[in-house]
Design an enzyme around this catalytic site. Structure first.
Site, PDB file in Angstrom:
ATOM      1  N   LYS A  13       0.837  -1.222   0.000  1.00 14.96           N
ATOM      2  CA  LYS A  13       0.000   0.000   0.000  1.00 14.96           C
ATOM      3  C   LYS A  13       0.856   1.249   0.000  1.00 14.96           C
ATOM      4  O   LYS A  13       0.609   2.182  -0.744  1.00 14.96           O
ATOM      5  CB  LYS A  13      -0.867   0.114   1.265  1.00 14.96           C
ATOM      6  CG  LYS A  13      -1.817  -0.967   1.563  1.00 14.96           C
ATOM      7  CD  LYS A  13      -2.669  -0.608   2.781  1.00 14.96           C
ATOM      8  CE  LYS A  13      -1.918  -0.566   4.100  1.00 14.96           C
ATOM      9  NZ  LYS A  13      -1.411  -1.834   4.615  1.00 14.96           N
ATOM     10  N   ARG A  88      -9.034   1.429   9.424  1.00 13.11           N
ATOM     11  CA  ARG A  88      -8.626   0.055   9.729  1.00 13.11           C
ATOM     12  C   ARG A  88      -9.655  -0.668  10.594  1.00 13.11           C
ATOM     13  O   ARG A  88      -9.451  -1.816  10.936  1.00 13.11           O
ATOM     14  CB  ARG A  88      -7.313   0.102  10.491  1.00 13.11           C
ATOM     15  CG  ARG A  88      -6.087  -0.295   9.634  1.00 13.11           C
ATOM     16  CD  ARG A  88      -4.897  -0.091  10.532  1.00 13.11           C
ATOM     17  NE  ARG A  88      -3.726  -0.802  10.199  1.00 13.11           N
ATOM     18  CZ  ARG A  88      -2.660  -0.273   9.605  1.00 13.11           C
ATOM     19  NH1 ARG A  88      -2.681   0.956   9.151  1.00 13.11           N
ATOM     20  NH2 ARG A  88      -1.574  -0.986   9.441  1.00 13.11           N
ATOM     21  N   ARG A 127      12.126  -6.149   4.764  1.00  5.51           N
ATOM     22  CA  ARG A 127      12.088  -4.832   4.120  1.00  5.51           C
ATOM     23  C   ARG A 127      12.892  -3.765   4.857  1.00  5.51           C
ATOM     24  O   ARG A 127      13.083  -3.821   6.067  1.00  5.51           O
ATOM     25  CB  ARG A 127      10.659  -4.372   3.853  1.00  5.51           C
ATOM     26  CG  ARG A 127       9.861  -3.993   5.054  1.00  5.51           C
ATOM     27  CD  ARG A 127       8.444  -3.604   4.638  1.00  5.51           C
ATOM     28  NE  ARG A 127       7.636  -3.283   5.777  1.00  5.51           N
ATOM     29  CZ  ARG A 127       6.364  -2.953   5.727  1.00  5.51           C
ATOM     30  NH1 ARG A 127       5.743  -2.897   4.563  1.00  5.51           N
ATOM     31  NH2 ARG A 127       5.701  -2.664   6.821  1.00  5.51           N
ATOM     32  N   ARG A 160      11.877  -1.083  10.239  1.00  9.58           N
ATOM     33  CA  ARG A 160      10.869  -0.697  11.231  1.00  9.58           C
ATOM     34  C   ARG A 160      10.912  -1.626  12.438  1.00  9.58           C
ATOM     35  O   ARG A 160      11.068  -2.837  12.284  1.00  9.58           O
ATOM     36  CB  ARG A 160       9.487  -0.748  10.589  1.00  9.58           C
ATOM     37  CG  ARG A 160       9.111   0.530   9.893  1.00  9.58           C
ATOM     38  CD  ARG A 160       7.863   0.396   9.103  1.00  9.58           C
ATOM     39  NE  ARG A 160       6.721  -0.161   9.836  1.00  9.58           N
ATOM     40  CZ  ARG A 160       5.490  -0.220   9.357  1.00  9.58           C
ATOM     41  NH1 ARG A 160       5.245   0.258   8.139  1.00  9.58           N
ATOM     42  NH2 ARG A 160       4.523  -0.738  10.051  1.00  9.58           N
TER      43      ARG A 160
HETATM   44  P1  AMP Z   1       1.387   0.840   9.027  1.00  9.75           P
HETATM   45  O1  AMP Z   1       2.586   1.694   8.786  1.00  9.75           O
HETATM   46  O2  AMP Z   1       0.195   1.264   8.233  1.00  9.75           O
HETATM   47  O3  AMP Z   1       1.695  -0.636   8.870  1.00  9.75           O
HETATM   48  O4  AMP Z   1       0.984   1.059  10.572  1.00  9.75           O
HETATM   49  C1  AMP Z   1       1.872   0.742  11.598  1.00  9.75           C
HETATM   50  C2  AMP Z   1       1.128   0.646  12.921  1.00  9.75           C
HETATM   51  O5  AMP Z   1       0.516   1.904  13.220  1.00  9.75           O
HETATM   52  C3  AMP Z   1      -0.011  -0.355  12.969  1.00  9.75           C
HETATM   53  O6  AMP Z   1       0.425  -1.674  13.256  1.00  9.75           O
HETATM   54  C4  AMP Z   1      -0.890   0.222  14.074  1.00  9.75           C
HETATM   55  O7  AMP Z   1      -0.346  -0.051  15.349  1.00  9.75           O
HETATM   56  C5  AMP Z   1      -0.747   1.718  13.835  1.00  9.75           C
HETATM   57  N1  AMP Z   1      -1.790   2.227  12.911  1.00  9.75           N
HETATM   58  C6  AMP Z   1      -1.612   2.757  11.671  1.00  9.75           C
HETATM   59  N2  AMP Z   1      -2.777   3.133  11.129  1.00  9.75           N
HETATM   60  C7  AMP Z   1      -3.727   2.828  12.038  1.00  9.75           C
HETATM   61  C8  AMP Z   1      -5.151   2.950  12.065  1.00  9.75           C
HETATM   62  N3  AMP Z   1      -5.832   3.464  11.024  1.00  9.75           N
HETATM   63  N4  AMP Z   1      -5.800   2.533  13.181  1.00  9.75           N
HETATM   64  C9  AMP Z   1      -5.143   2.024  14.241  1.00  9.75           C
HETATM   65  N5  AMP Z   1      -3.807   1.867  14.286  1.00  9.75           N
HETATM   66  C10 AMP Z   1      -3.098   2.257  13.187  1.00  9.75           C
END
Ligand code: AMP
Length: 213
Positions: A13, A88, A127, A160
């Site tokens: 994404k 989400r 990654r 990360r």
């Molecule tokens: P991502 O970079 O999108 O994989 O997000 C990393 C982490 O941020 C996730 O595992 C969640 O802990 C938190 N996170 C990101 N977006 C959301 C969301 N829309 N709702 C809740 N937690 C989020």
């Protein structure tokens, strides 16, 4: 054009949202990136988000809804935006509906980048991302020419904290339990499409552009 890019963690994404942002000249709004910045800055939001992010669980709906509702009011979103990693949960999707209708806005496309779990674990645990320009690399599939250096800008590559196998498996579980139902929410509204995220990155981008026009 207002777009939601959905998909499990590691489906690509973020990479695709960056390319769409460049091509269509609209900003990528990644809640994950915003939360990581908040954690790094030690802000109130960061303090609230840190533990959930480290374990691969979701940050509470009120925190992320607050971030997005402020962000979409900013000037650069006037011509459109790409939501990457939001909503989400169904509650976040409902809150998004409410905030958009207040601004007389609507979502034009909801696209899911679909991929299977085992491939995602391999993808995510290998990654690396450039800390300067955000370009993505992989320890096996897209090795940088120089160790830990970005091919494009020479920036340092970082991994990360939540990209380890245990956390990734929890993120996938959370995705299936809490985020997959959001697909049904948008399918009912008739604005939902899916692309095959197991294709090569350029082909995924091609499939997305075919939908976006
Ligand atoms: P991502 O970079 O999108 O994989 O997000 C990393 C982490 O941020 C996730 O595992 C969640 O802990 C938190 N996170 C990101 N977006 C959301 C969301 N829309 N709702 C809740 N937690 C989020």
């Amino acid at each position: 054009m207002n777009l939601i890019l959905m998909g499990p963690p590691g489906a690509g994404k973020g990479t695709q949202a960056r390319r769409i942002a460049e091509k269509y000249k609209i900003p990528q709004l990644s809640t994950g990136d915003m939360l990581r910045a908040a954690v790094a800055a030690g802000s109130d939001v960061g303090l609230k988000a840190k533990a959930a992010m480290e374990s691969g669980s979701l940050v509470t709906d009120d925190v992320v809804v607050g971030i997005i509702s402020d962000r979409i009011k900013e000037k650069d979103c006037a011509k459109g935006f790409i939501l990457d990693g939001f909503p989400r949960t169904v509650a976040q999707a409902e809150a998004l509906d409410g905030m958009l209708s207040k601004e007389s806005l609507k979502i034009n496309h909801v696209i899911d980048v679909a991929a299977d779990d085992e491939a995602l674990v391999t993808r995510i645990t290998g990654r690396m991302t450039c800390s300067k320009c955000g370009e993505g690399f992989h320890k096996e599939y897209k090795k940088p020419k120089k160790k830990n250096k970005c091919d494009l800008c020479g920036g340092k590559l970082t991994t990360r904290a939540d990209d380890n196998e245990e956390t990734v498996r929890n993120r996938l579980k959370v995705y299936h339990e809490q985020t997959a139902p959001v697909i049904g929410f948008y399918q009912e509204k008739g604005s939902f499409k899916e692309v095959d995220g197991m294709q090569a990155m350029d082909d995924v981008f091609g499939s997305l552009c075919a939908i976006l026009g």
